[in-house]
Design a protein around this motif. Structure first.
Motif, PDB file in Angstrom:
ATOM      1  N   ASN A  96     -39.224 -40.009  26.598  1.00 23.02           N
ATOM      2  CA  ASN A  96     -39.874 -38.733  26.942  1.00 23.02           C
ATOM      3  C   ASN A  96     -41.171 -38.381  26.303  1.00 23.02           C
ATOM      4  O   ASN A  96     -41.138 -38.792  25.137  1.00 23.02           O
ATOM      5  CB  ASN A  96     -38.564 -37.625  26.740  1.00 23.02           C
ATOM      6  N   GLY A  97     -41.785 -37.393  26.978  1.00 22.55           N
ATOM      7  CA  GLY A  97     -43.007 -37.073  26.307  1.00 22.55           C
ATOM      8  C   GLY A  97     -43.185 -36.237  25.270  1.00 22.55           C
ATOM      9  O   GLY A  97     -44.130 -36.013  24.824  1.00 22.55           O
ATOM     10  N   SER A  98     -41.878 -35.735  25.051  1.00 25.16           N
ATOM     11  CA  SER A  98     -41.893 -34.389  23.996  1.00 25.16           C
ATOM     12  C   SER A  98     -41.587 -34.960  22.535  1.00 25.16           C
ATOM     13  O   SER A  98     -42.522 -34.728  21.839  1.00 25.16           O
ATOM     14  CB  SER A  98     -40.578 -33.455  24.345  1.00 25.16           C
ATOM     15  N   THR A  99     -40.752 -35.661  22.621  1.00 28.43           N
ATOM     16  CA  THR A  99     -40.067 -36.468  21.174  1.00 28.43           C
ATOM     17  C   THR A  99     -40.209 -37.946  21.148  1.00 28.43           C
ATOM     18  O   THR A  99     -39.972 -38.506  20.286  1.00 28.43           O
ATOM     19  CB  THR A  99     -39.113 -35.589  20.703  1.00 28.43           C
ATOM     20  N   GLY A 100     -40.186 -38.260  22.496  1.00 30.20           N
ATOM     21  CA  GLY A 100     -39.862 -39.887  22.505  1.00 30.20           C
ATOM     22  C   GLY A 100     -40.975 -40.603  22.651  1.00 30.20           C
ATOM     23  O   GLY A 100     -41.969 -40.495  22.053  1.00 30.20           O
ATOM     24  N   HIS A 101     -40.708 -41.839  22.983  1.00 30.21           N
ATOM     25  CA  HIS A 101     -41.682 -43.073  22.799  1.00 30.21           C
ATOM     26  C   HIS A 101     -43.044 -42.805  23.459  1.00 30.21           C
ATOM     27  O   HIS A 101     -43.884 -43.393  22.993  1.00 30.21           O
ATOM     28  CB  HIS A 101     -41.114 -44.383  23.600  1.00 30.21           C
ATOM     29  N   ALA A 102     -42.913 -42.001  24.750  1.00 33.59           N
ATOM     30  CA  ALA A 102     -44.249 -41.595  25.281  1.00 33.59           C
ATOM     31  C   ALA A 102     -45.024 -41.003  24.216  1.00 33.59           C
ATOM     32  O   ALA A 102     -46.477 -41.104  24.136  1.00 33.59           O
ATOM     33  CB  ALA A 102     -43.969 -40.984  26.591  1.00 33.59           C
ATOM     34  N   HIS A 103     -44.460 -39.857  23.788  1.00 31.01           N
ATOM     35  CA  HIS A 103     -44.997 -39.182  22.598  1.00 31.01           C
ATOM     36  C   HIS A 103     -45.569 -39.795  21.383  1.00 31.01           C
ATOM     37  O   HIS A 103     -46.745 -39.575  21.017  1.00 31.01           O
ATOM     38  CB  HIS A 103     -43.945 -38.007  22.270  1.00 31.01           C
ATOM     39  N   LYS A 104     -44.856 -40.783  20.940  1.00 33.64           N
ATOM     40  CA  LYS A 104     -45.180 -41.703  19.631  1.00 33.64           C
ATOM     41  C   LYS A 104     -46.170 -42.526  20.053  1.00 33.64           C
ATOM     42  O   LYS A 104     -47.135 -42.939  19.387  1.00 33.64           O
ATOM     43  CB  LYS A 104     -44.022 -42.531  19.266  1.00 33.64           C
ATOM     44  N   ALA A 105     -46.163 -43.038  21.592  1.00 44.36           N
ATOM     45  CA  ALA A 105     -47.446 -43.991  21.824  1.00 44.36           C
ATOM     46  C   ALA A 105     -49.022 -42.952  21.674  1.00 44.36           C
ATOM     47  O   ALA A 105     -49.643 -43.663  21.243  1.00 44.36           O
ATOM     48  CB  ALA A 105     -47.340 -44.609  23.002  1.00 44.36           C
ATOM     49  N   VAL A 106     -48.853 -41.796  22.301  1.00 45.93           N
ATOM     50  CA  VAL A 106     -50.242 -41.306  21.892  1.00 45.93           C
ATOM     51  C   VAL A 106     -50.398 -40.805  20.640  1.00 45.93           C
ATOM     52  O   VAL A 106     -51.433 -41.077  20.197  1.00 45.93           O
ATOM     53  CB  VAL A 106     -49.922 -39.906  22.796  1.00 45.93           C
ATOM     54  N   GLN A 107     -49.400 -40.200  19.612  1.00 51.43           N
ATOM     55  CA  GLN A 107     -49.590 -39.954  18.625  1.00 51.43           C
ATOM     56  C   GLN A 107     -50.093 -41.367  17.705  1.00 51.43           C
ATOM     57  O   GLN A 107     -51.092 -41.343  16.970  1.00 51.43           O
ATOM     58  CB  GLN A 107     -48.262 -39.602  17.777  1.00 51.43           C
ATOM     59  N   ALA A 108     -49.602 -42.722  17.688  1.00 50.87           N
ATOM     60  CA  ALA A 108     -50.066 -43.826  17.093  1.00 50.87           C
ATOM     61  C   ALA A 108     -51.468 -43.905  17.400  1.00 50.87           C
ATOM     62  O   ALA A 108     -52.368 -44.491  16.572  1.00 50.87           O
ATOM     63  CB  ALA A 108     -49.076 -44.858  17.450  1.00 50.87           C
ATOM     64  N   LEU A 109     -51.740 -44.005  18.476  1.00 49.10           N
ATOM     65  CA  LEU A 109     -53.072 -44.198  19.241  1.00 49.10           C
ATOM     66  C   LEU A 109     -54.231 -43.279  18.448  1.00 49.10           C
ATOM     67  O   LEU A 109     -54.983 -44.019  17.843  1.00 49.10           O
ATOM     68  CB  LEU A 109     -53.420 -44.160  20.693  1.00 49.10           C
ATOM     69  N   LEU A 110     -53.776 -41.957  18.332  1.00 49.72           N
ATOM     70  CA  LEU A 110     -54.661 -40.991  17.857  1.00 49.72           C
ATOM     71  C   LEU A 110     -54.970 -41.245  16.393  1.00 49.72           C
ATOM     72  O   LEU A 110     -55.959 -40.948  15.836  1.00 49.72           O
ATOM     73  CB  LEU A 110     -54.362 -39.879  18.289  1.00 49.72           C
ATOM     74  N   GLN A 111     -53.746 -41.709  15.727  1.00 37.70           N
ATOM     75  CA  GLN A 111     -53.741 -41.885  14.142  1.00 37.70           C
ATOM     76  C   GLN A 111     -54.543 -43.131  13.933  1.00 37.70           C
ATOM     77  O   GLN A 111     -55.143 -43.252  13.011  1.00 37.70           O
ATOM     78  CB  GLN A 111     -52.316 -42.035  13.770  1.00 37.70           C
ATOM     79  N   LEU A 112     -54.476 -44.135  14.613  1.00 38.93           N
ATOM     80  CA  LEU A 112     -55.097 -45.488  14.449  1.00 38.93           C
ATOM     81  C   LEU A 112     -56.534 -45.622  14.853  1.00 38.93           C
ATOM     82  O   LEU A 112     -57.185 -46.290  14.067  1.00 38.93           O
ATOM     83  CB  LEU A 112     -54.302 -46.587  15.002  1.00 38.93           C
TER      84      LEU A 112
END
Length: 467
Positions: A232-248
Protein backbone atom coordinates in the motif's frame (compact mmCIF):
# COMPACT_ATOMS: atom_id res chain seq x y z
CA UNK A 1 29.06 10.23 -1.88
CA UNK A 2 28.13 6.80 -3.21
CA UNK A 3 30.60 5.39 -5.71
CA UNK A 4 29.23 4.39 -9.10
CA UNK A 5 30.75 1.43 -10.92
CA UNK A 6 30.30 2.27 -14.59
CA UNK A 7 33.00 0.09 -16.11
CA UNK A 8 31.81 -2.27 -18.84
CA UNK A 9 31.35 -5.85 -17.61
CA UNK A 10 33.76 -8.50 -18.78
CA UNK A 11 32.68 -10.44 -21.84
CA UNK A 12 30.91 -13.67 -21.04
CA UNK A 13 28.90 -16.23 -22.94
CA UNK A 14 25.19 -15.50 -22.96
CA UNK A 15 23.26 -18.41 -21.46
CA UNK A 16 19.76 -16.95 -21.62
CA UNK A 17 17.40 -15.95 -18.86
CA UNK A 18 16.71 -19.51 -17.66
CA UNK A 19 20.42 -20.32 -17.52
CA UNK A 20 21.20 -17.14 -15.57
CA UNK A 21 18.25 -17.79 -13.26
CA UNK A 22 19.20 -21.36 -12.38
CA UNK A 23 22.88 -20.46 -11.89
CA UNK A 24 22.10 -17.58 -9.53
CA UNK A 25 19.26 -19.38 -7.75
CA UNK A 26 21.76 -22.04 -6.67
CA UNK A 27 23.52 -19.50 -4.43
CA UNK A 28 26.21 -16.81 -4.49
CA UNK A 29 27.77 -16.77 -7.98
CA UNK A 30 31.39 -17.46 -8.86
CA UNK A 31 33.28 -14.96 -11.03
CA UNK A 32 32.22 -16.54 -14.34
CA UNK A 33 28.54 -16.65 -13.36
CA UNK A 34 28.67 -13.05 -12.14
CA UNK A 35 30.17 -11.97 -15.47
CA UNK A 36 27.38 -13.76 -17.33
CA UNK A 37 24.77 -12.11 -15.09
CA UNK A 38 26.29 -8.68 -15.75
CA UNK A 39 26.23 -9.23 -19.48
CA UNK A 40 22.62 -10.40 -19.29
CA UNK A 41 21.61 -7.40 -17.18
CA UNK A 42 23.42 -4.97 -19.51
CA UNK A 43 21.44 -6.39 -22.44
CA UNK A 44 18.16 -6.13 -20.59
CA UNK A 45 18.86 -2.55 -19.53
CA UNK A 46 19.53 -1.68 -23.15
CA UNK A 47 16.15 -3.19 -24.08
CA UNK A 48 14.44 -1.36 -21.21
CA UNK A 49 15.70 2.01 -22.45
CA UNK A 50 13.55 1.57 -25.55
CA UNK A 51 10.36 1.30 -23.50
CA UNK A 52 8.01 4.07 -22.44
CA UNK A 53 7.65 4.83 -18.74
CA UNK A 54 5.10 6.83 -16.76
CA UNK A 55 7.39 8.27 -14.09
CA UNK A 56 7.10 11.99 -13.34
CA UNK A 57 9.75 14.30 -14.73
CA UNK A 58 11.33 14.98 -11.34
CA UNK A 59 11.76 12.91 -8.15
CA UNK A 60 9.98 15.57 -6.12
CA UNK A 61 6.70 14.60 -7.83
CA UNK A 62 6.91 10.93 -6.85
CA UNK A 63 4.75 11.10 -3.72
CA UNK A 64 1.80 12.66 -5.56
CA UNK A 65 2.40 10.32 -8.52
CA UNK A 66 2.17 7.26 -6.25
CA UNK A 67 -0.99 8.55 -4.57
CA UNK A 68 -2.61 9.28 -7.94
CA UNK A 69 -1.76 5.79 -9.25
CA UNK A 70 -3.18 4.11 -6.16
CA UNK A 71 -6.41 6.12 -6.41
CA UNK A 72 -6.80 5.24 -10.09
CA UNK A 73 -6.23 1.53 -9.41
CA UNK A 74 -8.80 1.63 -6.61
CA UNK A 75 -11.40 3.23 -8.87
CA UNK A 76 -10.71 0.71 -11.65
CA UNK A 77 -11.09 -2.15 -9.20
CA UNK A 78 -14.41 -0.82 -7.97
CA UNK A 79 -15.56 -0.60 -11.60
CA UNK A 80 -14.49 -4.24 -12.08
CA UNK A 81 -16.45 -5.33 -8.99
CA UNK A 82 -19.54 -3.46 -10.15
CA UNK A 83 -19.29 -5.12 -13.56
CA UNK A 84 -19.08 -8.52 -11.87
CA UNK A 85 -22.15 -7.70 -9.77
CA UNK A 86 -23.91 -6.78 -13.01
CA UNK A 87 -23.19 -10.21 -14.45
CA UNK A 88 -19.88 -9.77 -16.27
CA UNK A 89 -17.74 -12.93 -16.45
CA UNK A 90 -14.33 -13.27 -14.85
CA UNK A 91 -11.85 -11.02 -16.60
CA UNK A 92 -8.78 -13.25 -16.25
CA UNK A 93 -9.47 -16.92 -15.62
CA UNK A 94 -11.85 -18.95 -17.75
CA UNK A 95 -11.67 -21.96 -15.41
CA UNK A 96 -9.57 -23.45 -12.64
CA UNK A 97 -6.95 -24.95 -14.94
CA UNK A 98 -6.42 -21.50 -16.47
CA UNK A 99 -5.71 -20.14 -12.97
CA UNK A 100 -3.35 -23.02 -12.16
CA UNK A 101 -1.57 -22.49 -15.48
CA UNK A 102 -0.99 -18.90 -14.38
CA UNK A 103 0.35 -19.92 -10.96
CA UNK A 104 2.80 -22.34 -12.55
CA UNK A 105 4.05 -19.98 -15.25
CA UNK A 106 4.74 -17.06 -12.91
CA UNK A 107 6.51 -19.34 -10.41
CA UNK A 108 10.07 -18.42 -11.48
CA UNK A 109 9.35 -14.80 -10.56
CA UNK A 110 7.35 -15.45 -7.40
CA UNK A 111 9.97 -17.84 -6.01
CA UNK A 112 12.59 -15.07 -5.86
CA UNK A 113 10.19 -12.48 -4.45
CA UNK A 114 12.15 -9.51 -3.09
CA UNK A 115 15.51 -10.84 -4.30
CA UNK A 116 16.58 -7.56 -5.92
CA UNK A 117 17.05 -6.05 -2.44
CA UNK A 118 19.21 -8.82 -1.00
CA UNK A 119 22.52 -7.08 -1.73
CA UNK A 120 21.52 -4.12 0.46
CA UNK A 121 21.58 -6.11 3.72
CA UNK A 122 25.22 -5.07 4.18
CA UNK A 123 23.96 -1.51 4.71
CA UNK A 124 22.17 -2.49 7.92
CA UNK A 125 23.77 0.35 9.93
CA UNK A 126 22.88 3.09 7.40
CA UNK A 127 19.47 4.68 8.19
CA UNK A 128 18.96 5.85 4.60
CA UNK A 129 18.82 2.20 3.47
CA UNK A 130 16.41 1.20 6.22
CA UNK A 131 13.19 1.44 4.11
CA UNK A 132 14.64 -0.92 1.48
CA UNK A 133 15.98 -3.35 4.08
CA UNK A 134 12.63 -3.34 5.88
CA UNK A 135 10.94 -4.15 2.59
CA UNK A 136 13.25 -7.15 2.09
CA UNK A 137 12.65 -8.38 5.63
CA UNK A 138 8.89 -8.15 5.11
CA UNK A 139 9.20 -10.12 1.86
CA UNK A 140 10.90 -12.73 4.05
CA UNK A 141 8.03 -12.55 6.53
CA UNK A 142 10.44 -11.33 9.22
CA UNK A 143 11.47 -14.97 9.52
CA UNK A 144 7.96 -16.29 10.31
CA UNK A 145 7.27 -19.25 7.98
CA UNK A 146 3.57 -18.39 7.56
CA UNK A 147 4.51 -14.93 6.27
CA UNK A 148 7.56 -15.70 4.14
CA UNK A 149 6.46 -14.93 0.58
CA UNK A 150 8.55 -17.59 -1.14
CA UNK A 151 7.46 -20.27 1.32
CA UNK A 152 3.82 -19.25 0.85
CA UNK A 153 4.13 -19.58 -2.90
CA UNK A 154 5.90 -22.93 -2.66
CA UNK A 155 3.03 -24.26 -0.55
CA UNK A 156 0.48 -22.88 -3.01
CA UNK A 157 2.19 -24.65 -5.92
CA UNK A 158 2.50 -27.90 -4.00
CA UNK A 159 -1.16 -27.82 -2.99
CA UNK A 160 -2.15 -27.95 -6.68
CA UNK A 161 0.68 -30.12 -8.02
CA UNK A 162 2.05 -27.20 -10.05
CA UNK A 163 5.66 -27.24 -8.86
CA UNK A 164 7.19 -28.62 -12.09
CA UNK A 165 8.07 -25.19 -13.51
CA UNK A 166 11.81 -25.62 -14.00
CA UNK A 167 11.65 -26.39 -17.74
CA UNK A 168 9.39 -23.51 -18.78
CA UNK A 169 10.45 -21.42 -21.81
CA UNK A 170 13.03 -18.68 -21.35
CA UNK A 171 10.62 -15.73 -21.26
CA UNK A 172 9.12 -16.90 -17.96
CA UNK A 173 12.53 -16.69 -16.27
CA UNK A 174 13.41 -13.18 -17.42
CA UNK A 175 11.99 -11.24 -14.47
CA UNK A 176 13.43 -13.67 -11.95
CA UNK A 177 16.85 -13.56 -13.64
CA UNK A 178 16.79 -9.76 -13.53
CA UNK A 179 15.98 -9.81 -9.82
CA UNK A 180 18.74 -12.29 -9.03
CA UNK A 181 21.29 -10.42 -11.15
CA UNK A 182 20.51 -7.24 -9.20
CA UNK A 183 20.66 -9.17 -5.92
CA UNK A 184 24.28 -10.17 -6.33
CA UNK A 185 25.58 -6.91 -7.82
CA UNK A 186 24.07 -4.21 -5.62
CA UNK A 187 27.11 -1.93 -5.53
CA UNK A 188 27.29 -1.74 -9.31
CA UNK A 189 23.56 -1.36 -9.93
CA UNK A 190 22.28 0.59 -6.92
CA UNK A 191 20.39 3.25 -8.96
CA UNK A 192 18.76 0.54 -11.06
CA UNK A 193 17.75 -1.36 -7.90
CA UNK A 194 16.13 1.77 -6.49
CA UNK A 195 14.21 2.27 -9.74
CA UNK A 196 13.26 -1.39 -10.08
CA UNK A 197 11.98 -1.45 -6.51
CA UNK A 198 9.93 1.68 -7.15
CA UNK A 199 8.17 0.01 -10.07
CA UNK A 200 7.72 -3.43 -8.56
CA UNK A 201 6.18 -2.20 -5.32
CA UNK A 202 3.41 -0.10 -6.89
CA UNK A 203 0.02 -1.76 -6.38
CA UNK A 204 -1.26 -2.95 -9.79
CA UNK A 205 -4.86 -3.56 -10.75
CA UNK A 206 -4.08 -7.10 -11.90
CA UNK A 207 -3.06 -8.08 -8.35
CA UNK A 208 -6.48 -7.17 -6.97
CA UNK A 209 -8.36 -8.94 -9.76
CA UNK A 210 -6.14 -12.02 -9.55
CA UNK A 211 -6.78 -12.40 -5.82
CA UNK A 212 -10.53 -11.99 -6.31
CA UNK A 213 -10.79 -14.55 -9.10
CA UNK A 214 -8.49 -17.13 -7.50
CA UNK A 215 -10.70 -17.12 -4.41
CA UNK A 216 -13.75 -17.43 -6.65
CA UNK A 217 -12.26 -20.56 -8.22
CA UNK A 218 -11.54 -22.19 -4.86
CA UNK A 219 -7.80 -21.40 -4.82
CA UNK A 220 -6.22 -19.84 -1.73
CA UNK A 221 -5.56 -16.17 -2.64
CA UNK A 222 -3.56 -15.34 0.51
CA UNK A 223 -0.21 -14.91 -1.25
CA UNK A 224 -1.81 -12.25 -3.46
CA UNK A 225 -3.97 -10.55 -0.83
CA UNK A 226 -0.88 -10.25 1.36
CA UNK A 227 0.79 -8.24 -1.39
CA UNK A 228 -2.26 -6.00 -1.69
CA UNK A 229 -1.80 -4.96 1.93
CA UNK A 230 2.00 -4.77 2.18
CA UNK A 231 2.37 -2.79 -1.06
CA UNK A 232 0.00 0.00 0.00
CA UNK A 233 1.04 3.57 -0.73
CA UNK A 234 0.34 4.90 2.77
CA UNK A 235 2.67 2.86 4.98
CA UNK A 236 3.62 -0.12 2.82
CA UNK A 237 6.26 -0.97 0.26
CA UNK A 238 5.10 1.59 -2.30
CA UNK A 239 5.56 4.31 0.31
CA UNK A 240 8.94 2.91 1.42
CA UNK A 241 10.12 2.81 -2.21
CA UNK A 242 9.57 6.55 -2.63
CA UNK A 243 11.00 7.29 0.81
CA UNK A 244 14.21 5.35 0.07
CA UNK A 245 14.66 7.00 -3.33
CA UNK A 246 14.35 10.51 -1.91
CA UNK A 247 16.69 9.70 0.99
CA UNK A 248 19.40 8.16 -1.19
CA UNK A 249 19.29 10.44 -4.23
CA UNK A 250 21.31 13.30 -2.67
CA UNK A 251 24.11 10.89 -1.84
CA UNK A 252 24.91 10.40 -5.51
CA UNK A 253 25.79 14.08 -5.84
CA UNK A 254 24.86 15.99 -8.98
CA UNK A 255 25.66 13.16 -11.35
CA UNK A 256 23.29 13.81 -14.32
CA UNK A 257 22.91 10.14 -15.26
CA UNK A 258 21.48 8.97 -11.93
CA UNK A 259 17.82 9.82 -12.56
CA UNK A 260 18.13 8.18 -15.99
CA UNK A 261 19.54 5.01 -14.42
CA UNK A 262 16.71 4.96 -11.89
CA UNK A 263 14.24 5.24 -14.79
CA UNK A 264 16.04 2.37 -16.57
CA UNK A 265 15.67 0.22 -13.47
CA UNK A 266 11.99 1.11 -13.27
CA UNK A 267 11.46 0.02 -16.88
CA UNK A 268 13.10 -3.36 -16.24
CA UNK A 269 9.75 -4.35 -14.71
CA UNK A 270 8.20 -4.37 -18.19
CA UNK A 271 10.48 -7.02 -19.70
CA UNK A 272 9.67 -10.70 -20.13
CA UNK A 273 6.39 -12.38 -19.31
CA UNK A 274 4.00 -10.42 -17.09
CA UNK A 275 0.74 -11.30 -15.33
CA UNK A 276 -1.53 -10.35 -18.21
CA UNK A 277 0.64 -11.86 -20.94
CA UNK A 278 0.79 -15.18 -19.06
CA UNK A 279 -2.99 -15.15 -18.63
CA UNK A 280 -3.53 -14.27 -22.29
CA UNK A 281 -1.19 -17.09 -23.34
CA UNK A 282 -3.47 -19.85 -22.08
CA UNK A 283 -5.52 -21.99 -24.45
CA UNK A 284 -7.20 -25.04 -22.93
CA UNK A 285 -6.98 -27.25 -26.01
CA UNK A 286 -3.33 -26.35 -26.60
CA UNK A 287 -2.42 -26.95 -22.96
CA UNK A 288 -4.04 -30.39 -22.98
CA UNK A 289 -2.28 -31.35 -26.21
CA UNK A 290 1.05 -30.11 -24.88
CA UNK A 291 0.84 -32.07 -21.63
CA UNK A 292 -0.20 -35.24 -23.45
CA UNK A 293 2.60 -34.75 -25.97
CA UNK A 294 5.09 -34.40 -23.10
CA UNK A 295 3.94 -37.78 -21.78
CA UNK A 296 3.95 -39.51 -25.13
CA UNK A 297 7.68 -40.28 -25.05
CA UNK A 298 7.23 -42.27 -21.83
CA UNK A 299 3.92 -43.86 -22.75
CA UNK A 300 4.52 -44.84 -26.37
CA UNK A 301 5.83 -48.30 -25.45
CA UNK A 302 3.78 -48.96 -22.32
CA UNK A 303 0.53 -50.19 -23.90
CA UNK A 304 -0.38 -53.59 -25.29
CA UNK A 305 -1.89 -53.96 -28.74
CA UNK A 306 -5.17 -55.15 -27.22
CA UNK A 307 -6.70 -51.68 -27.17
CA UNK A 308 -6.92 -49.99 -30.55
CA UNK A 309 -8.31 -46.64 -31.63
CA UNK A 310 -9.39 -46.02 -35.22
CA UNK A 311 -7.53 -49.15 -36.24
CA UNK A 312 -4.22 -48.14 -34.61
CA UNK A 313 -2.65 -49.16 -31.30
CA UNK A 314 -2.23 -46.57 -28.54
CA UNK A 315 1.53 -47.02 -28.85
CA UNK A 316 1.30 -46.01 -32.50
CA UNK A 317 -0.72 -42.92 -31.63
CA UNK A 318 1.78 -41.90 -28.95
CA UNK A 319 4.85 -42.56 -31.10
CA UNK A 320 4.50 -39.12 -32.70
CA UNK A 321 3.54 -36.12 -30.49
CA UNK A 322 2.13 -34.42 -33.58
CA UNK A 323 -0.69 -37.00 -33.58
CA UNK A 324 -2.03 -36.09 -30.13
CA UNK A 325 -4.69 -33.67 -31.42
CA UNK A 326 -5.98 -36.31 -33.86
CA UNK A 327 -5.95 -38.93 -31.11
CA UNK A 328 -8.17 -36.74 -28.93
CA UNK A 329 -10.62 -36.39 -31.82
CA UNK A 330 -10.72 -40.16 -32.25
CA UNK A 331 -11.26 -40.65 -28.50
CA UNK A 332 -14.32 -38.42 -28.84
CA UNK A 333 -15.53 -40.20 -31.99
CA UNK A 334 -15.22 -43.57 -30.27
CA UNK A 335 -17.15 -42.37 -27.23
CA UNK A 336 -14.22 -42.67 -24.84
CA UNK A 337 -14.62 -38.99 -24.05
CA UNK A 338 -18.07 -37.43 -23.65
CA UNK A 339 -17.59 -33.69 -24.08
CA UNK A 340 -20.05 -31.46 -22.29
CA UNK A 341 -20.93 -34.08 -19.68
CA UNK A 342 -19.62 -34.85 -16.20
CA UNK A 343 -16.10 -36.34 -16.49
CA UNK A 344 -17.27 -39.56 -14.80
CA UNK A 345 -19.36 -40.29 -17.91
CA UNK A 346 -16.16 -40.59 -19.98
CA UNK A 347 -14.46 -43.96 -20.08
CA UNK A 348 -11.08 -42.30 -20.55
CA UNK A 349 -11.56 -40.29 -17.35
CA UNK A 350 -12.48 -43.44 -15.42
CA UNK A 351 -9.13 -44.93 -16.42
CA UNK A 352 -7.54 -42.05 -14.49
CA UNK A 353 -10.00 -41.52 -11.63
CA UNK A 354 -12.15 -44.41 -10.43
CA UNK A 355 -12.08 -47.22 -7.89
CA UNK A 356 -10.08 -49.46 -10.25
CA UNK A 357 -8.36 -46.82 -12.39
CA UNK A 358 -5.81 -48.56 -14.62
CA UNK A 359 -3.98 -45.26 -15.21
CA UNK A 360 -3.97 -44.08 -11.59
CA UNK A 361 -0.97 -41.82 -10.92
CA UNK A 362 -0.20 -41.13 -14.57
CA UNK A 363 -1.59 -37.59 -14.44
CA UNK A 364 -0.79 -34.98 -11.81
CA UNK A 365 -3.55 -33.02 -10.07
CA UNK A 366 -2.91 -30.07 -12.40
CA UNK A 367 -3.03 -32.28 -15.51
CA UNK A 368 -6.25 -33.86 -14.33
CA UNK A 369 -7.77 -30.42 -13.86
CA UNK A 370 -6.84 -29.47 -17.44
CA UNK A 371 -8.45 -32.65 -18.74
CA UNK A 372 -11.53 -32.18 -16.56
CA UNK A 373 -12.05 -28.61 -17.76
CA UNK A 374 -11.57 -29.69 -21.37
CA UNK A 375 -14.17 -32.42 -21.06
CA UNK A 376 -16.82 -30.25 -19.47
CA UNK A 377 -17.26 -26.66 -18.39
CA UNK A 378 -16.99 -27.05 -14.61
CA UNK A 379 -19.87 -26.28 -12.32
CA UNK A 380 -19.54 -23.31 -10.02
CA UNK A 381 -17.24 -24.25 -7.13
CA UNK A 382 -17.37 -22.75 -3.63
CA UNK A 383 -14.88 -19.96 -3.16
CA UNK A 384 -11.76 -20.68 -1.14
CA UNK A 385 -12.95 -18.49 1.73
CA UNK A 386 -16.39 -20.14 1.72
CA UNK A 387 -14.74 -23.56 2.04
CA UNK A 388 -12.64 -22.33 4.95
CA UNK A 389 -15.76 -21.01 6.69
CA UNK A 390 -17.38 -24.42 6.27
CA UNK A 391 -14.37 -26.11 7.80
CA UNK A 392 -14.46 -23.66 10.69
CA UNK A 393 -18.11 -24.52 11.27
CA UNK A 394 -17.28 -28.23 11.36
CA UNK A 395 -14.33 -27.62 13.64
CA UNK A 396 -11.87 -29.04 11.11
CA UNK A 397 -9.93 -25.92 10.26
CA UNK A 398 -7.18 -25.32 12.78
CA UNK A 399 -5.95 -21.84 13.55
CA UNK A 400 -2.84 -20.80 11.69
CA UNK A 401 0.25 -21.70 13.64
CA UNK A 402 1.95 -18.71 15.12
CA UNK A 403 5.57 -17.96 14.41
CA UNK A 404 8.26 -18.58 16.97
CA UNK A 405 8.84 -16.09 19.75
CA UNK A 406 10.92 -13.16 18.66
CA UNK A 407 14.40 -12.99 19.97
CA UNK A 408 17.70 -14.64 19.36
CA UNK A 409 17.39 -17.37 21.98
CA UNK A 410 14.71 -19.98 21.37
CA UNK A 411 13.31 -22.32 23.98
CA UNK A 412 15.08 -25.64 23.53
CA UNK A 413 15.76 -28.90 25.23
CA UNK A 414 19.17 -30.10 26.32
CA UNK A 415 19.11 -32.81 23.67
CA UNK A 416 18.83 -30.34 20.80
CA UNK A 417 22.35 -28.99 20.99
CA UNK A 418 23.19 -30.88 17.78
CA UNK A 419 20.37 -29.12 15.94
CA UNK A 420 21.64 -26.70 13.24
CA UNK A 421 19.39 -23.95 14.60
CA UNK A 422 20.90 -24.34 18.06
CA UNK A 423 24.40 -24.35 16.58
CA UNK A 424 23.64 -21.08 14.79
CA UNK A 425 22.54 -19.53 18.09
CA UNK A 426 25.76 -20.65 19.74
CA UNK A 427 27.88 -19.39 16.84
CA UNK A 428 26.27 -15.95 16.93
CA UNK A 429 26.73 -15.79 20.70
CA UNK A 430 30.47 -16.43 20.40
CA UNK A 431 31.18 -13.85 17.68
CA UNK A 432 33.09 -10.85 18.90
CA UNK A 433 31.09 -8.09 17.23
CA UNK A 434 27.70 -7.13 15.88
CA UNK A 435 29.31 -6.56 12.47
CA UNK A 436 30.52 -10.17 12.37
CA UNK A 437 27.10 -11.45 13.45
CA UNK A 438 25.31 -9.47 10.75
CA UNK A 439 27.72 -10.70 8.09
CA UNK A 440 27.08 -14.31 9.04
CA UNK A 441 23.31 -13.83 9.08
CA UNK A 442 23.26 -12.09 5.69
CA UNK A 443 24.72 -15.15 4.02
CA UNK A 444 21.80 -17.23 5.30
CA UNK A 445 19.23 -14.71 4.06
CA UNK A 446 20.05 -15.08 0.37
CA UNK A 447 17.30 -15.78 -2.20
CA UNK A 448 18.27 -19.45 -2.13
CA UNK A 449 18.34 -19.79 1.67
CA UNK A 450 15.98 -17.40 3.43
CA UNK A 451 12.91 -19.65 3.21
CA UNK A 452 14.71 -22.63 4.76
CA UNK A 453 14.80 -23.21 8.53
CA UNK A 454 18.25 -21.68 9.03
CA UNK A 455 17.38 -18.74 6.80
CA UNK A 456 14.14 -18.10 8.66
CA UNK A 457 15.94 -18.11 11.98
CA UNK A 458 18.71 -15.88 10.60
CA UNK A 459 16.04 -13.42 9.45
CA UNK A 460 14.53 -13.30 12.93
CA UNK A 461 17.96 -12.67 14.42
CA UNK A 462 18.81 -10.01 11.85
CA UNK A 463 15.51 -8.27 12.51
CA UNK A 464 16.17 -8.17 16.25
CA UNK A 465 19.76 -6.94 15.86
CA UNK A 466 18.86 -4.22 13.34
CA UNK A 467 16.10 -2.97 15.62
Amino acid sequence: MLQLALAAPAAAATTGAAGIYHALYAGPPDAATLDSARSFLAQRLQAARQLHHDLPSTPEQLASWTASRAFTVGMEYQAYLQARRDGAPRRYFSNQSHALYFLRHVAPTKLVDGAWLYGLLVRWDDPDFRPLIQTYLEELGDGVPEKNHVLLYKKLLAAHDCDDWQQLPDTYFEQGAIQLALAYDAERYLPEIIGYNLGYEQLPLHLLITAYELNELGIDPYYFTLHVTVDNGSTGHAHKAVQALLQLLPRFGEHPAIWQRIQDGYRLNDLGACTTSVIDGFDLQTELIDLLAAKSHTGCNMHSDYCRLAGRSINEWLSDPQQIAAMLTELENAGWIQRGQAPEHSRFWRLIQSERAEMFGVFSAYEQQVLRDWIVTPARVPSYRARQRSLDTLGLHHAQRQGPPRGIVRHHRADDDANPLRRLEQQIATLGSKQAAMQLLQGLMSPAQHHRPLGLMATRMYRQLID
